[in-house]
Design an enzyme around this catalytic site. Structure first.
Site, mmCIF file in Angstrom:
data_model
loop_
_atom_site.group_PDB
_atom_site.id
_atom_site.type_symbol
_atom_site.label_atom_id
_atom_site.label_comp_id
_atom_site.label_asym_id
_atom_site.label_seq_id
_atom_site.Cartn_x
_atom_site.Cartn_y
_atom_site.Cartn_z
ATOM 1 N N CYS A 178 -0.278 19.729 -9.081
ATOM 2 C CA CYS A 178 0.243 18.523 -8.442
ATOM 3 C C CYS A 178 1.750 18.385 -8.651
ATOM 4 C CB CYS A 178 -0.485 17.283 -8.965
ATOM 5 S SG CYS A 178 -0.312 17.034 -10.750
ATOM 6 N N CYS A 224 4.374 -1.871 6.297
ATOM 7 C CA CYS A 224 3.896 -2.550 5.094
ATOM 8 C C CYS A 224 4.936 -3.564 4.629
ATOM 9 C CB CYS A 224 3.636 -1.536 3.979
ATOM 10 S SG CYS A 224 3.179 -2.304 2.406
#
Length: 454
Positions: A407, A71
């Site tokens: 999470c 990226c």
């Protein structure tokens, strides 16, 4: 050690933020973009009491865990933290972080179950939020924030997002430029367009495009809709989200539908869900199915059981878990989410589902008045974890099993210690990767009264 000093380091670990960890002169040194097994020369850039931060000056011996970065924005964008290592090594790091937090913070010793990988490493996100800014030269930028800043990095095509999202970013930028529409400035609190919010149903392919605005009217909105539909016929709705507040919260509380019905639908674990701009919906659908299937396995619902789904959002966990004979009670403090949950239960033909806008403490009183005690409680709190009062309320109801979806394994571990003090021990826990290439990881834990399932 001193600032600007060069040190030799062997990288022996990686933190949840993606920083490699080595030691020099008895102190931990955190260095981004490094891999376990790297031998490096690092420059110290920040000195704290007991630890330091450094940057790589030279990789002397690269780790076999390293991979080529794919990226162009990786080193500038704050989205990914682990794109420089293999996915296998990333999974090992995340698994280690979860179990170390459970042991060190929570005092939890359970069998180490292998992390469940995400079925997709790239293009897995069904949601994207792109801030819009105008620089000093007048150029418009639409992308993502650089790490620890509010500087926007142009990123039309993000490898975590569906490929079509890049087209929507380009169209919005061209539309704003062509019609001279103002862009919000967070310093002066002036201007109109603040951002772009995108959603896609993984199973249905339905797309929502949402422009975030300080005003409830958008000039030339018909032209914007026309341009969007020309490049992506899968767009089901275009929405103007109105957020006039001086805030860092991306979305406002009100939506104006410009095209379609203002919602999209998706299918998760065989159930259909209606999703609005303000609905919480996990961003990685195929990995979420794994997560929910694991949670259902831990819940072990029997015929006629009562399931209490706390922090239920739009009802996804309870609805995917409940059978026709399950009494499902969902609790959520956001009124719109409760309405969404009721609608979703109806869409899936669940006749024994009920949802309340309430807190955990409040629902205990309601259930006690009805003479009800849940057999299973499912918790899926935000990153900060559960309030102590919520844990107290759950334990007071005396469920056979508690399934905790988290999470943030650090707050999960903290809460498990509180549960243990009240007689609920962790029987098993397993990490699930919903966020490849980032430092985030989910975990599902099963708690029972004495750590032995009845």
């Amino acid at each position: 050690m001193k600032k600007n000093e060069s040190v030799l380091l062997s990288i022996t670990g990686i933190t949840s933020e993606g920083n490699g960890v080595g030691r020099a002169e008895g102190q931990a040194v955190f260095v981004p973009y490094t891999a376990i097994g790297d031998e490096i020369r690092a420059k110290i850039v920040k000195v704290q009491k007991g630890y330091c931060y450094g940057i790589v000056e030279e990789v002397l011996t690269p780790s076999p865990d390293r991979r080529e970065n794919d990226c162009p924005a990786f080193f500038r964008c704050g989205g990914c933290a682990l794109r420089h290592i293999t996915y296998e090594s990333e999974l090992a790091v995340k698994e280690g972080i979860v179990y170390e937090n459970l042991r060190r913070i929570g005092g939890v010793e359970t069998p180490r179950l292998p992390i469940l990988p995400s079925p997709l490493e790239n293009r897995y996100r069904n949601k994207g939020i792109y801030p819009v800014v105008r620089d000093e030269a007048g150029a418009i930028h639409v992308g993502f924030y650089a790490k620890r800043s509010h500087r926007v990095i142009d990123q039309g095509d993000c490898l975590l997002q569906p490929a079509c999202y890049g087209k929507f970013v380009r169209i919005l930028k061209e539309f704003l430029q062509d019609y001279g529409i103002s862009v919000y400035d967070e310093v002066s609190h002036t201007g109109q367009v603040r951002g772009l919010f995108l959603r896609m149903g993984y199973r249905t392919g339905e797309v929502m495009v949402c422009v975030i605005s300080t005003q409830d009217k958008l000039p030339h909105r018909e032209e914007l809709v026309k341009r969007l539909l020309a490049v992506e016929p899968g767009i089901c709705t275009v929405v103007l989200n109105v957020n006039p507040e001086r805030t860092n919260v991306a979305l406002g509380k009100r939506n104006v539908v410009l095209y379609g019905e203002g919602v999209i639908t998706d299918i998760l674990c065989g159930r259909r869900f209606e999703i609005s701009p303000l609905s919480f919906y996990q961003v990685n659908s195929p990995a979420t199915e794994q997560l929910y299937q694991l949670a259902a396995e831990y819940a072990g619902l029997q015929e006629g059981d009562t399931l209490l789904d706390l922090y239920c959002g739009i009802g996804t966990i309870g609805i995917t878990m409940a059978g026709e004979d399950t009494r499902l009670i969902g609790v959520e403090v956001v009124p719109q989410a409760v309405e969404n949950a009721r609608r979703n239960a109806s869409l899936n033909g669940l006749k024994r589902a009920e949802f309340y806008c309430d807190t955990a403490e409040g629902i205990v009183g309601r259930l006690e008045q009805q003479g009800l005690r849940p057999d299973v409680v499912v918790l899926d709190p935000p990153r900060k974890g559960c309030e102590a009062s919520a844990i107290e309320s759950v334990c007071r109801m005396g469920p056979k099993r508690v399934v905790y979806i988290s999470c943030n394994s650090a707050t999960l571990a903290r809460d498990c210690r509180v549960f243990a003090e009240k007689g609920y021990g962790v029987r098993k826990a397993r990490p699930v990767d919903l966020f490849p290439r980032t430092g985030h990881v989910e975990c599902v834990a099963l708690l029972t009264r004495d750590s032995v399932e009845k």
